[in-house]
Design a protein around this motif. Structure first.
Motif, PDB file in Angstrom:
ATOM      1  N   SER A  79       0.665  -1.227   0.012  1.00 37.43           N
ATOM      2  CA  SER A  79      -0.113   0.033  -0.046  1.00 37.43           C
ATOM      3  C   SER A  79       0.853   1.259   0.110  1.00 37.43           C
ATOM      4  O   SER A  79       0.627   2.064  -0.651  1.00 37.43           O
ATOM      5  CB  SER A  79      -0.960   0.018   1.291  1.00 37.43           C
ATOM      6  OG  SER A  79      -1.719   1.293   1.351  1.00 37.43           O
ATOM      7  N   GLN A  92       1.224   4.367  -3.200  1.00 36.34           N
ATOM      8  CA  GLN A  92       0.916   5.796  -2.757  1.00 36.34           C
ATOM      9  C   GLN A  92       1.742   6.901  -3.665  1.00 36.34           C
ATOM     10  O   GLN A  92       2.579   6.667  -3.741  1.00 36.34           O
ATOM     11  CB  GLN A  92       0.959   6.208  -1.372  1.00 36.34           C
ATOM     12  CG  GLN A  92      -0.146   5.263  -0.424  1.00 36.34           C
ATOM     13  CD  GLN A  92      -0.269   6.135   0.657  1.00 36.34           C
ATOM     14  OE1 GLN A  92       0.133   7.318   1.055  1.00 36.34           O
ATOM     15  NE2 GLN A  92      -1.204   5.456   1.724  1.00 36.34           N
ATOM     16  N   LYS A 144      -0.559   1.090 -10.698  1.00 38.07           N
ATOM     17  CA  LYS A 144      -1.100   0.843  -9.137  1.00 38.07           C
ATOM     18  C   LYS A 144      -2.145  -0.355  -9.496  1.00 38.07           C
ATOM     19  O   LYS A 144      -2.524  -1.018 -10.490  1.00 38.07           O
ATOM     20  CB  LYS A 144      -2.161   2.163  -9.200  1.00 38.07           C
ATOM     21  CG  LYS A 144      -1.438   3.201  -8.345  1.00 38.07           C
ATOM     22  CD  LYS A 144      -2.553   4.180  -7.903  1.00 38.07           C
ATOM     23  CE  LYS A 144      -1.877   5.238  -6.864  1.00 38.07           C
ATOM     24  NZ  LYS A 144      -2.828   6.073  -6.178  1.00 38.07           N
ATOM     25  N   ASP A 188      -5.878   0.671   1.605  1.00 36.46           N
ATOM     26  CA  ASP A 188      -4.851   1.662   2.268  1.00 36.46           C
ATOM     27  C   ASP A 188      -4.454   1.362   3.572  1.00 36.46           C
ATOM     28  O   ASP A 188      -5.165   1.887   4.590  1.00 36.46           O
ATOM     29  CB  ASP A 188      -5.421   3.063   1.904  1.00 36.46           C
ATOM     30  CG  ASP A 188      -4.521   3.964   2.403  1.00 36.46           C
ATOM     31  OD1 ASP A 188      -3.258   3.778   2.591  1.00 36.46           O
ATOM     32  OD2 ASP A 188      -4.937   5.186   3.003  1.00 36.46           O
ATOM     33  N   SER A 246      -1.464   1.548   4.790  1.00 37.40           N
ATOM     34  CA  SER A 246      -0.450   2.302   5.301  1.00 37.40           C
ATOM     35  C   SER A 246      -0.494   3.350   6.208  1.00 37.40           C
ATOM     36  O   SER A 246       0.565   3.894   6.718  1.00 37.40           O
ATOM     37  CB  SER A 246       0.432   2.701   4.146  1.00 37.40           C
ATOM     38  OG  SER A 246      -0.246   3.418   3.213  1.00 37.40           O
ATOM     39  N   SER A 247      -1.634   3.860   6.297  1.00 40.53           N
ATOM     40  CA  SER A 247      -1.875   4.944   6.992  1.00 40.53           C
ATOM     41  C   SER A 247      -2.801   5.144   8.345  1.00 40.53           C
ATOM     42  O   SER A 247      -3.769   4.076   8.040  1.00 40.53           O
ATOM     43  CB  SER A 247      -2.189   6.312   6.028  1.00 40.53           C
ATOM     44  OG  SER A 247      -3.384   5.936   5.450  1.00 40.53           O
TER      45      SER A 247
END
Length: 240
Positions: free
Chosen positions: A36, A40, A46, A52, A54-55
């Motif tokens: 992920s 970004q 992609k 997502d 990673s955040s």
């Protein structure tokens, strides 16, 4: 060995299938986080859709394109929208865009923990290419000097070698992860438990989205240094 000495040797225990399964699931979460983070800020090359992972609030992602480094920092901790708590940082060193065949990603951990499980060591991901027949991206993954300390403070050392097929989404289903390979877990208390995937272990996107890292399908053979063996079958319904 003299018979009077045999009782001094501890019985070779075997780790529970739950412990092995939990650690396999945590590794899948880490690798999903890395993929992920790698994609970004990219306008092309992609995977769509990909979680997502990673955040989360308060986290930061810094990129050093010159030295091909990405640092994902969760600081003192945050909880993502899937309910996973992350602390510390992950550093990714890469050779090329992750979708290019032959590209490698080296993952190291800096005071990193996932849901209270602290990780140390290094993981290597390598892109083995796109598989046309199954519409999947194939990655190999290996661990080096990898240790995990669970929420009870129990320390595990892991050696693992996987081949992972990431089957891309269709109109009816999300992505699917198919694992094959083997590994070994050891602790200070137990001698060693090896595992071999005898039928591909499957993770479903809909289950990963709900932060359930347990496999949905597949079979796993556990065995110790003695003769003890356990064959585990996964057949989850509705991500339970």
């Amino acid at each position: 060995m003299p018979t009077e000495s045999e009782d001094l040797i501890p019985a070779a225990e075997i780790l529970s299938s739950g412990e092995v399964s939990d650690m396999m699931g945590l590794i899948e979460e880490v690798d999903l986080l890395v993929l992920s983070a790698m994609q970004q800020d990219l306008t092309q090359y992609k995977i769509r859709p990909l979680l997502d992972a990673s955040s989360c609030p308060g986290s930061s992602i810094s990129r050093d394109e010159k030295n091909k480094l990405i640092r994902v920092d969760y600081g003192d901790g945050c909880v993502c929208n899937r309910g996973l708590e992350k602390k510390g940082a992950i550093v990714i060193s890469y050779t090329d865009e992750f979708l290019f065949k032959g590209s490698e990603m080296s993952i190291t951990f800096q005071d990193f923990s996932l849901n209270g499980h602290r990780m140390e060591g290094q993981r290597i991901l390598k892109n083995l290419g796109y598989q046309v027949s199954s519409r999947s991206l194939r990655f190999s993954s290996d661990t080096e000097n990898f240790q995990l300390v669970n929420v009870q403070g129990k320390k595990f050392s892991m050696q693992q070698r996987y081949v992972r097929d990431l089957q891309l989404s269709t109109e009816k289903t999300g992505f699917r992860i198919y694992l094959s390979g083997s590994g070994r877990l050891s602790t200070e208390k137990y001698l060693s438990t090896s595992f071999e995937i005898v039928k591909p272990i499957v993770y479903l996107q809909e289950c990963m989205e709900s932060a359930v890292p347990s496999p949905s399908e597949g079979s796993l053979q556990l065995f110790n240094q003695g003769d003890k063996k356990i064959l585990v079958h996964f057949d989850a319904k509705a991500c339970e």
